[in-house]
Enzyme design. Structure first.
Site, short mmCIF file in Angstrom:
data_model
loop_
_atom_site.label_atom_id
_atom_site.label_comp_id
_atom_site.label_asym_id
_atom_site.label_seq_id
_atom_site.Cartn_x
_atom_site.Cartn_y
_atom_site.Cartn_z
N HIS A 17 -3.50 -0.68 -10.29
CA HIS A 17 -2.74 -1.93 -10.19
C HIS A 17 -2.55 -2.61 -11.52
O HIS A 17 -1.55 -3.29 -11.75
CB HIS A 17 -3.39 -2.84 -9.15
CG HIS A 17 -3.03 -2.38 -7.78
ND1 HIS A 17 -3.85 -1.55 -7.07
CD2 HIS A 17 -1.91 -2.54 -7.06
CE1 HIS A 17 -3.25 -1.24 -5.94
NE2 HIS A 17 -2.07 -1.83 -5.90
N GLU A 48 1.82 4.74 4.31
CA GLU A 48 1.01 5.09 3.14
C GLU A 48 -0.31 5.78 3.52
O GLU A 48 -1.12 6.08 2.67
CB GLU A 48 0.74 3.85 2.28
CG GLU A 48 0.12 2.68 2.99
CD GLU A 48 -0.06 1.45 2.08
OE1 GLU A 48 0.00 1.58 0.85
OE2 GLU A 48 -0.29 0.36 2.64
C1 PEP Z 1 1.76 2.11 -2.35
O1 PEP Z 1 0.63 2.37 -1.92
O2 PEP Z 1 2.59 2.99 -2.66
C2 PEP Z 1 2.18 0.72 -2.54
C3 PEP Z 1 3.42 0.42 -2.84
O3 PEP Z 1 1.23 -0.23 -2.39
P1 PEP Z 1 0.11 -0.59 -3.49
O4 PEP Z 1 0.48 0.14 -4.76
O5 PEP Z 1 0.12 -2.06 -3.64
O6 PEP Z 1 -1.13 -0.07 -2.86
MG MG Z 2 -0.62 0.84 -1.01
#
Ligand code: PEP
Ligand code: MG
Length: 589
Positions: free
Chosen positions: A198, A440
């Site tokens: 992140h 996901e």
């Molecule tokens: C993902 O998992 O692809 C997503 C868009 O969510 P995050 O990256 O916030 O987990």
């Molecule tokens: Mg995600």
């Protein structure tokens, strides 16, 4: 890995956010300090060593006083621990004894301090009184602060970070990132982390060059070293020679020229040669990021990661605070859609101050929708805030980490509860808010045909889908080479999801990082995705690529790629067909 050239060091890691920057290193210490070993100090230098120790202690005292003075009013009464630490710093048993040890044993300050604190801690630990026993921990913390200062590293002090520096850290958690205000720095590098972590995602949104997964850069780099960070190739150069500097100044200008050329047409629609239009949306973490989305030609917000607003605070935000920010975003984007993903905390996005962590396996733990369904007192205020904001524009709700149909039913019931309550209170909300789910978790792909009947849209989150399908921690640099969206298993999952959506007449989007790579656009067009959502700075390049594609060709390319059984073969094919349309330095990975 470090290569030696003419005095400069070249470190290689993962290009986490594109761009090139040159600046001085600013080391922040986010882990414990390694104790420097024992060494003897010549008699004539002992006075200097004592001074070095005194200076370090004074610095820590000043730092603590600043922290105490700048504490928010509501935390003022919680300053006793800091005050106790502040007093300990000049305690005779610690301060005077360390100085005496440096002088009598002719040893370095770190070792003397270590020796004194070890003895002191042992003494306190053996006391009968609970209060005094607890002082042993205070001594350890105080001594760590002094050691850190002696090593030249700073504890994170946001106020002193400014635009000229490159942040160097062992690791940066999303919570730390939200406090550091990355927009105030030139670039950053970390020992840990991958492309999908992140912190990397935020860096890309804020257009800050970043390299992660460097292994031990924070040990090699010293405070104020001159650094070149090349986020395009994942390279860091420490103390570059004149010639390297000039070379990178040129590269930097070349990259900036490329960015300005590519953004020239970013406000045109992403329409293929045969007239098919895809919506290209932006991912945001904080409300302020709507500006880069609009500037880069985004057609809306495809993913609003709402959890970041929770991380910067020591408590959950109130409904009113959330509504305030959400309404701003919705109004600014109107009539373009804003897709609010409900709280996706825990997993890697721990809200440390609030949620008891310590789960043995947080990626598989009580995260996202699981947490929200268990904690209506957290979920309801957010749902109400989103619904209230829907009265001011075009709002969608996106549910994260869905792994069963029951979760969809429960989440829909929670949304209905919020709608009914608002109605009963006479508070306005839109009556056409679409509800979608993130795809996901592999279970959601398997169940996509059933789930498609329960929601208005799918949004594929490749970041987690890759993690959970291939059993690869998205933050782990040691397995980062295996983490790839073109893995045949992932492509098959995408196909299955897209088909389930089409068969049931619902829309299918992608908001994982895969969507932001123009080299992948032919595949995503071939799959028939309706919207792609990405880091704002990727929007222009993806739009450009789509404008040069033909839908029928893209479908054929997808079929061909699906016949391959390796990432390399798929990549080779895409490079051959589309390589000249993308800036290889950025996306050819
Ligand atoms: C993902 O998992 O692809 C997503 C868009 O969510 P995050 O990256 O916030 O987990
Ligand atoms: Mg995600």
């Amino acid at each position: 890995m470090a290569e030696q050239t003419t005095g400069e060091k070249v470190l290689r890691g993962i290009g986490a956010s594109p761009g090139i920057c040159i600046g001085k290193a600013y080391l922040v210490d986010t882990e414990g300090v390694d104790i420097v070993g024992k060494f003897f100090i010549p008699k004539e230098n002992l006075e200097k060593e004592v001074k070095r120790f005194k200076r370090a202690v004074q610095h820590v005292i000043d730092e603590m006083e600043t922290i105490i003075a700048e504490r928010p009013t509501e935390l003022k009464d919680k300053a006793e621990i800091l005050e106790a630490h502040s007093q300990l710093l000049k305690d005779k048993r610690l301060y005077d004894k360390t100085i005496a040890t440096i002088e009598s044993e002719a040893i370095n300050a770190e070792w003397a301090l270590n020796k004194v604190t070890t003895a002191l801690r042992r003494m306190f630990k053996n006391m009968n009184d609970d209060y005094l026993r607890a002082r042993a921990d205070d001594i350890a913390q105080v001594s760590e602060r002094i050691l850190r200062r002696l090593a030249g590293a700073e504890t994170v002090n946001i106020a002193t970070i400014d635009k000229r520096v490159v942040l160097v850290a062992h690791d940066l958690s999303p919570a730390e990132t939200s406090q550091i205000h990355l927009e105030r720095i030139k670039g950053f590098i970390t020992d840990r982390g991958g492309r999908a972590s992140h912190t990397s995602i935020i860096a890309r949104t804020l257009e800050i060059p970043a390299v992660t997964g460097l292994g031990n850069a924070s040990k090699i780099i010293r405070q104020d070293d001159l650094l070149i960070v090349d986020g395009n190739t994942g390279t860091v150069i420490v103390q570059p020679s004149e010639q390297t500097l000039m070379e990178f100044e040129e590269k930097k200008m070349g990259y900036e020229r490329y960015r300005s050329a590519i953004t020239k047409y970013c406000h045109l629609p992403a329409r293929t040669k045969d007239g098919h239009e895809l919506k290209i949306m932006g991912n945001i973490e904080l409300p302020e990021e709507v500006v880069p989305v609009i500037d880069n030609g985004g057609d809306g917000i495809g993913l609003y990661r709402t959890e970041f607003q929770y991380m910067a605070k020591g408590r959950f935000p109130t409904e009113e605070e959330l509504f305030d920010r959400y309404r701003d975003v919705v109004e600014v984007m109107h009539p373009r859609p804003v897709t609010f993903r409900t709280l996706d905390i825990n997993g890697d996005k721990t809200v440390r101050q609030i949620v008891e962590s310590g789960e043995p396996n947080p990626a598989l733990g009580l995260r996202a929708i699981r947490y929200c369904l268990k904690n209506p007192s957290v979920f309801q205020p957010q749902l109400r805030a989103i619904l209230r904001a829907s009265a001011f524009g075009n709002v969608r709700i996106l549910l994260p980490m869905i792994s069963s149909c029951q979760e969809i039913l429960q989440a829909r019931a929670a949304i209905k509860e919020a709608v009914d309550a608002l109605q009963a209170e006479g508070i306005r909300s839109a009556d056409n808010v679409e509800i979608g789910i993130m795809i996901e978790v592999p279970a959601a792909v398997v169940m996509a045909d059933v789930m498609a009947k329960m929601v208005d849209f799918f949004s594929i989150g490749t970041n987690d889908l890759i993690q959970y399908t291939l059993a690869i921690d998205r933050d782990n640099k040691d397995v980062a080479h295996l983490y790839h969206p073109l893995q045949p298993a992932i492509l098959r999952m995408l196909k299955r999801t897209a088909e389930a959506a089409k068969d049931n007449g619902i829309k299918v989007f992608m908001c994982g990082e895969m969507a932001g790579n123009p080299l992948h656009a032919p595949i995503l067009l071939g799959l028939g995705l309706d919207e792609l959502s990405m880091n704002p700075q990727s929007i222009p390049a993806v739009k450009n690529m789509i404008r040069s594609l033909d839908t029928h060709d893209a479908e054929n390319v997808l079929d061909e790629v699906l016949q391959h059984t390796s990432v390399e073969a798929a990549l080779k094919l895409l490079r051959q067909r589309y390589g000249d349309l993308v800036a290889a330095m950025l996306y050819d990975q």
